[in-house]
Design a protein around this motif. Structure first.
Motif, short mmCIF file in Angstrom:
data_model
loop_
_atom_site.label_atom_id
_atom_site.label_comp_id
_atom_site.label_asym_id
_atom_site.label_seq_id
_atom_site.Cartn_x
_atom_site.Cartn_y
_atom_site.Cartn_z
N MET A 1 0.91 -1.24 -0.02
CA MET A 1 0.14 0.10 -0.04
C MET A 1 0.96 1.30 -0.11
O MET A 1 0.63 2.26 -0.69
N ARG A 2 1.94 1.17 0.57
CA ARG A 2 2.66 2.49 0.85
C ARG A 2 3.28 2.80 -0.48
O ARG A 2 3.65 3.91 -0.77
N ARG A 3 3.92 1.68 -1.27
CA ARG A 3 4.50 1.95 -2.69
C ARG A 3 3.30 2.61 -3.44
O ARG A 3 3.66 3.49 -4.30
N ILE A 4 2.00 2.04 -3.50
CA ILE A 4 1.06 2.68 -4.24
C ILE A 4 0.76 4.28 -3.77
O ILE A 4 0.83 5.33 -4.61
N LEU A 5 0.66 4.53 -2.46
CA LEU A 5 0.78 5.81 -2.22
C LEU A 5 1.90 6.93 -2.47
O LEU A 5 1.70 7.94 -2.75
N ASP A 6 3.07 6.22 -2.26
CA ASP A 6 4.48 6.96 -2.93
C ASP A 6 3.96 7.25 -4.26
O ASP A 6 4.65 8.26 -4.77
N ARG A 7 3.69 6.29 -5.19
CA ARG A 7 3.56 6.60 -6.65
C ARG A 7 2.39 7.63 -6.64
O ARG A 7 2.66 8.47 -7.85
N VAL A 8 1.47 7.69 -5.94
CA VAL A 8 0.33 8.70 -6.16
C VAL A 8 1.08 9.98 -5.64
O VAL A 8 0.94 11.32 -6.42
N LEU A 63 4.67 16.97 2.26
CA LEU A 63 4.64 16.25 3.52
C LEU A 63 5.56 15.36 3.48
O LEU A 63 6.17 14.85 4.67
N LYS A 64 5.37 14.38 2.60
CA LYS A 64 6.08 13.04 2.69
C LYS A 64 7.58 13.29 2.77
O LYS A 64 8.32 12.58 3.26
N ARG A 65 8.07 14.28 2.23
CA ARG A 65 9.80 14.71 1.90
C ARG A 65 10.09 15.51 3.19
O ARG A 65 11.35 15.98 3.55
N GLY A 66 9.02 15.82 4.16
CA GLY A 66 9.31 16.53 5.39
C GLY A 66 9.85 17.91 5.09
O GLY A 66 10.52 18.72 5.92
N GLU A 67 9.10 18.46 4.05
CA GLU A 67 9.41 20.05 3.86
C GLU A 67 8.38 20.96 4.23
O GLU A 67 8.52 21.94 3.98
N HIS A 68 7.39 20.45 4.92
CA HIS A 68 6.26 21.56 5.52
C HIS A 68 6.83 22.13 6.74
O HIS A 68 7.76 21.46 7.50
N ILE A 69 6.52 23.24 6.91
CA ILE A 69 7.08 23.99 8.07
C ILE A 69 6.33 23.48 9.35
O ILE A 69 5.27 23.34 9.55
N ALA A 138 -5.72 17.69 -2.73
CA ALA A 138 -6.27 17.73 -1.22
C ALA A 138 -6.57 16.20 -0.70
O ALA A 138 -6.28 15.86 0.47
N VAL A 139 -6.99 15.16 -1.64
CA VAL A 139 -7.48 13.90 -1.34
C VAL A 139 -5.80 13.28 -1.31
O VAL A 139 -5.79 12.47 -0.04
N ALA A 140 -5.05 13.47 -1.98
CA ALA A 140 -3.68 13.00 -1.75
C ALA A 140 -2.81 13.63 -0.65
O ALA A 140 -2.41 12.64 0.25
N PHE A 141 -3.26 14.79 -0.16
CA PHE A 141 -2.76 15.31 1.14
C PHE A 141 -3.40 14.59 2.32
O PHE A 141 -2.72 14.24 3.31
#
Length: 172
Positions: A1-8, A63-69, A138-141
């Motif tokens: 599931m995580r791979r699918i989300l990472d691709r999305v 968010l996934k890359r940790g770039e949000h403040i 927004a759904v991906a977020f």
């Protein structure tokens, strides 16, 4: 599931990059038109649509890359157990807000599609098209925040680092 989300998340980031290029093209076309005394209709509106789509589509990947403040001033001065509780509260609130955002934009795009709502600019674009890109972002977020919430509630620490959020356990 995580791979699918990472691709999305990756696909959304690429789409965001393409929309950023679209914003650039629309602005350059508008500026060039002013300089060479011709006008291309709708460039301002399309630049705005591209910018909104790019911003929303980039949220999950960012968010996934940790770039949000993140404001960690308080977290740096509390014990690991208090930090864990605060992280859980913060990620729960973030998930609720992301859920509301996704629901709102999906509903907005759906209603615009049902009513065949058109933009009020010079070119009557079906408004659900740019709203749909925002809704998808927004759904991906929401998926990215929910994934993080599951990990934090499972005991993972949330530390900003490129690539992945799970650096260690919260009780380190």
């Amino acid at each position: 599931m995580r791979r699918i989300l990472d691709r999305v998340y990756g696909a959304a980031a690429w789409a965001a990059a393409l929309f950023m290029i679209g914003t650039l093209v629309m602005i350059l076309l508008s500026v060039t038109g002013r300089l060479l005394d011709f006008h291309v209709r709708g460039t301002d509106a399309y630049a705005g649509y591209c910018m909104a789509a790019a911003a929303f589509l980039a949220l999950a990947h960012t968010l996934k890359r940790g770039e949000h403040i993140r404001v960690t001033l308080v977290l740096e001065h509390v014990s690991p157990s208090v930090r864990s509780v605060l992280e859980r509260v913060a990620v729960t609130i973030a998930a609720a807000l992301a859920g509301y955002l996704a629901w709102h934009f999906c509903k907005l795009a759906w209603v615009s599609w049902q009513l065949d709502e058109r933009s009020s600019g010079l070119i009557a674009l079906p408004i659900w098209i740019p709203q749909g890109a925002m809704a998808f972002g927004a759904v991906a977020f929401l998926a990215a925040v929910a994934e993080r919430a599951v990990r934090v509630w499972g005991g993972a620490a949330v530390e900003a680092q490129h690539g992945d959020v799970e650096v260690g356990r919260a009780d380190r």
